[in-house]
Scaffold this motif. Structure first.
Motif, PDB file in Angstrom:
ATOM      1  N   THR A 140      12.547  47.462 -71.688  1.00  0.00           N
ATOM      2  CA  THR A 140      11.276  48.118 -72.032  1.00  0.00           C
ATOM      3  C   THR A 140      10.108  47.128 -71.988  1.00  0.00           C
ATOM      4  OG1 THR A 140      11.728  47.658 -74.343  1.00  0.00           O
ATOM      5  CG2 THR A 140      12.365  49.851 -73.533  1.00  0.00           C
ATOM      6  N   MET A 141      10.343  45.980 -71.385  1.00  0.00           N
ATOM      7  CA  MET A 141       9.279  44.957 -71.342  1.00  0.00           C
ATOM      8  C   MET A 141       8.061  45.480 -70.593  1.00  0.00           C
ATOM      9  SD  MET A 141      10.279  41.101 -70.415  1.00  0.00           S
ATOM     10  CE  MET A 141      11.421  40.262 -71.452  1.00  0.00           C
ATOM     11  N   THR A 142       6.865  45.259 -71.159  1.00  0.00           N
ATOM     12  CA  THR A 142       5.655  45.623 -70.422  1.00  0.00           C
ATOM     13  C   THR A 142       5.409  44.569 -69.345  1.00  0.00           C
ATOM     14  OG1 THR A 142       4.149  44.325 -71.777  1.00  0.00           O
ATOM     15  CG2 THR A 142       4.621  46.587 -72.529  1.00  0.00           C
ATOM     16  N   SER A 143       4.484  44.897 -68.464  1.00  0.00           N
ATOM     17  CA  SER A 143       4.176  43.962 -67.369  1.00  0.00           C
ATOM     18  C   SER A 143       3.672  42.620 -67.910  1.00  0.00           C
ATOM     19  CB  SER A 143       3.108  44.567 -66.464  1.00  0.00           C
ATOM     20  OG  SER A 143       3.506  45.792 -65.937  1.00  0.00           O
ATOM     21  N   TRP A 144       2.768  42.662 -68.899  1.00  0.00           N
ATOM     22  CA  TRP A 144       2.225  41.405 -69.426  1.00  0.00           C
ATOM     23  C   TRP A 144       3.263  40.662 -70.259  1.00  0.00           C
ATOM     24  CZ3 TRP A 144      -1.593  38.634 -67.599  1.00  0.00           C
ATOM     25  CH2 TRP A 144      -2.660  39.253 -66.954  1.00  0.00           C
ATOM     26  N   GLU A 145       4.156  41.391 -70.925  1.00  0.00           N
ATOM     27  CA  GLU A 145       5.247  40.699 -71.657  1.00  0.00           C
ATOM     28  C   GLU A 145       6.135  39.953 -70.667  1.00  0.00           C
ATOM     29  OE1 GLU A 145       5.589  43.804 -75.438  1.00  0.00           O
ATOM     30  OE2 GLU A 145       7.051  43.936 -73.826  1.00  0.00           O
ATOM     31  N   PHE A 146       6.419  40.593 -69.537  1.00  0.00           N
ATOM     32  CA  PHE A 146       7.264  39.949 -68.526  1.00  0.00           C
ATOM     33  C   PHE A 146       6.527  38.748 -67.922  1.00  0.00           C
ATOM     34  CE2 PHE A 146       9.601  40.082 -64.301  1.00  0.00           C
ATOM     35  CZ  PHE A 146      10.826  39.723 -64.831  1.00  0.00           C
ATOM     36  N   PHE A 147       5.232  38.887 -67.743  1.00  0.00           N
ATOM     37  CA  PHE A 147       4.412  37.768 -67.246  1.00  0.00           C
ATOM     38  C   PHE A 147       4.576  36.568 -68.182  1.00  0.00           C
ATOM     39  CE2 PHE A 147       0.500  35.308 -67.532  1.00  0.00           C
ATOM     40  CZ  PHE A 147       0.182  35.044 -66.211  1.00  0.00           C
ATOM     41  N   ASP A 148       4.390  36.789 -69.483  1.00  0.00           N
ATOM     42  CA  ASP A 148       4.493  35.693 -70.458  1.00  0.00           C
ATOM     43  C   ASP A 148       5.908  35.116 -70.475  1.00  0.00           C
ATOM     44  OD1 ASP A 148       1.854  35.870 -71.241  1.00  0.00           O
ATOM     45  OD2 ASP A 148       2.266  37.342 -72.809  1.00  0.00           O
ATOM     46  N   TYR A 149       6.890  36.020 -70.380  1.00  0.00           N
ATOM     47  CA  TYR A 149       8.293  35.598 -70.420  1.00  0.00           C
ATOM     48  C   TYR A 149       8.619  34.697 -69.227  1.00  0.00           C
ATOM     49  CZ  TYR A 149      13.382  36.265 -69.962  1.00  0.00           C
ATOM     50  OH  TYR A 149      14.737  36.080 -69.806  1.00  0.00           O
ATOM     51  N   LEU A 150       8.213  35.126 -68.037  1.00  0.00           N
ATOM     52  CA  LEU A 150       8.511  34.310 -66.837  1.00  0.00           C
ATOM     53  C   LEU A 150       7.768  32.986 -66.862  1.00  0.00           C
ATOM     54  CD1 LEU A 150       8.695  36.575 -63.648  1.00  0.00           C
ATOM     55  CD2 LEU A 150      10.464  35.939 -65.267  1.00  0.00           C
ATOM     56  N   LEU A 151       6.536  33.023 -67.341  1.00  0.00           N
ATOM     57  CA  LEU A 151       5.750  31.787 -67.371  1.00  0.00           C
ATOM     58  C   LEU A 151       6.366  30.806 -68.362  1.00  0.00           C
ATOM     59  CD1 LEU A 151       3.268  30.229 -66.458  1.00  0.00           C
ATOM     60  CD2 LEU A 151       1.913  31.448 -68.173  1.00  0.00           C
ATOM     61  N   ASP A 152       6.691  31.310 -69.519  1.00  0.00           N
ATOM     62  CA  ASP A 152       7.179  30.440 -70.585  1.00  0.00           C
ATOM     63  C   ASP A 152       8.611  29.972 -70.325  1.00  0.00           C
ATOM     64  OD1 ASP A 152       6.436  29.243 -72.950  1.00  0.00           O
ATOM     65  OD2 ASP A 152       7.725  30.606 -74.089  1.00  0.00           O
TER      66      ASP A 152
END
Ligand code: MLT
Length: 410
Positions: A355-367
């Motif tokens: 259920t990850m949002t697009s911006w949550e996934f952005f932060d997750y991949l970056l971090d």
């Protein structure tokens, strides 16, 4: 006190790719030791090909001599290039095209943004969703979009969702729009429409008197036979469509800037008095007033793309990125991600996990993996829950990114 264009205040504070860059810079500053792999904005990494570099050098020499110096050029571009475009990009593919239907510019972003100058602000607009944000933002600026609603849509824009449910194929509009934007191969989903699917859009526009703004910036990536490179491959399209092309992703011109727009002489819209008005002279008038032409150097560089060496070198570069796209697409699919695109396109559209949002996934991949992509929701409400990766990085970084994401390498 003077007044501002209030429409600008309705826009989100920053443009999508500026916001991505801002977040990446902040992360880099906080973690200077981390090596980030950028697969966000569609910017290329391969240098200009030799044919172009040689032509650029020669053009610089031209500018160094009084006898061959060029100052202001024709606002719509030099004949030496527009003739080549008409011949190589159109007539050799069976499409009737005159050089004076071609307007050379500094790129498709400017032209897709500026084209609204010659249209009524009362025109109703339709876009696919997700969509390249320039189409929507520039209509907001012009006052055509209405108000931003809670669901992320603008009240006067018709959104045509593209999602897994419809195979990322937009339905024809139901709200009788005057202007329809299509981008194929699509940015951001990387998907395409076949000849018969595009014919439905041209037929729709002919029947309803709508204008089709067709962004073909990624046509060089098409490898499948049934996917048209130009909207003018469809019968009758010259009466309803403007086509935008770019040398950015084709030939690595993101830095030196060049593109062109085709405004066919047969294309007409309605004036206030109900008379049909040709768009070609209107766009010429707009360009001659507001634009002083792309640089002589860049146009000489682009001319070299139409030589046998230029064609072969560019093909090699595009094939390189397409191989990156294959590596990403197949690697992520094998690791269980839902992916589309990346076949006739440098973009891969990935469903975010769970259920990850697009911006949550952005932060997750970056971090977690130090990989930058573009959040799907930045391209429109139907992009929520998706993420865009580009194939424009180097082979080495592409392999490293896929390895980080999947733990496998391919
Ligand atoms: C993108 O990443 O969508 C494009 O590179 C942006 C652009 O061409 O302006």
């Amino acid at each position: 006190m003077f007044k501002i264009n209030q429409n600008f205040t309705k826009l989100p504070a920053s443009y999508l790719f500026s916001e991505v860059a801002r977040r990446v810079n902040a992360y880099s500053q906080a973690h200077p030791e981390v090596e980030i792999i950028k697969m966000g904005i569609g910017d290329v990494t391969r240098p200009l090909c030799k044919a172009v570099v040689d032509a650029l050098h020669k053009a610089v020499d031209d500018e160094a001599q009084a006898a061959t110096f060029h100052g202001y050029g024709p606002e719509q571009g030099y004949g030496f290039l527009s003739e080549k475009i008409a011949e190589y990009d159109y007539r050799r593919h069976g499409i009737d095209m005159d050089a004076d239907e071609i307007f050379i510019s500094d790129g498709a972003k400017s032209d897709t943004g500026n084209i609204g100058d010659i249209l009524s602000t009362a025109d109703k607009v339709a876009v696919t969703d997700p969509v390249y944000p320039v189409y929507v933002d520039t209509n907001v600026m012009a006052g055509r979009a209405g108000e931003l609603l809670a669901d992320g849509c603008w009240s006067n824009i018709e959104y045509l969702p593209c999602n897994a449910g419809n195979g990322f194929v937009p339905s024809l509009p139901s709200g009788n729009p005057d202007v329809i934007y299509l981008c194929y191969p699509n940015n951001p989903t990387g998907t395409t429409l076949t000849r018969s699917q595009l014919k439905e859009w041209v037929d729709y526009c002919r029947l309803h008197g709508a204008l089709l703004l067709f962004d073909a910036a990624y046509e060089a990536y098409i490898r499948e036979d049934d996917v048209p490179h130009s909207i003018y491959e469809i019968e009758g399209a010259k009466e309803v469509a403007i086509e935008f092309r770019s040398y950015s992703k084709t030939a690595g011109f993101t830095g030196i800037r060049l593109g062109y727009t085709v405004v066919p002489k047969a294309l007409k819209g309605l004036g206030d008095d109900g008379e049909a008005v040709a768009l070609n002279p209107l766009w010429r008038r707009r360009q001659t007033t507001k634009f002083n032409g792309a640089s002589y150097l860049t146009q000489r560089g682009a001319e070299a793309l139409y030589t046998p060496e230029g064609q072969a070198q560019v093909r090699e570069t595009v094939d390189y990125y397409l191989e990156n796209a294959r590596i990403i697409r197949e690697g992520l699919a094998a690791a269980g991600y839902d992916v589309v695109g990346g076949v006739n396109s440098p973009y891969i559209w990935v469903k975010t996990p769970g259920t990850m949002t697009s911006w949550e996934f952005f932060d997750y991949l970056l971090d977690r993996y130090h990989i930058v992509g573009t959040p799907g929701s930045g391209f429109g409400p139907a992009g929520e829950g998706y993420f865009r990766l580009t194939a424009f990085n180097t082979r080495e970084n592409t392999l490293r990114a896929v390895e980080r994401l999947t733990g496998s390498g391919k």
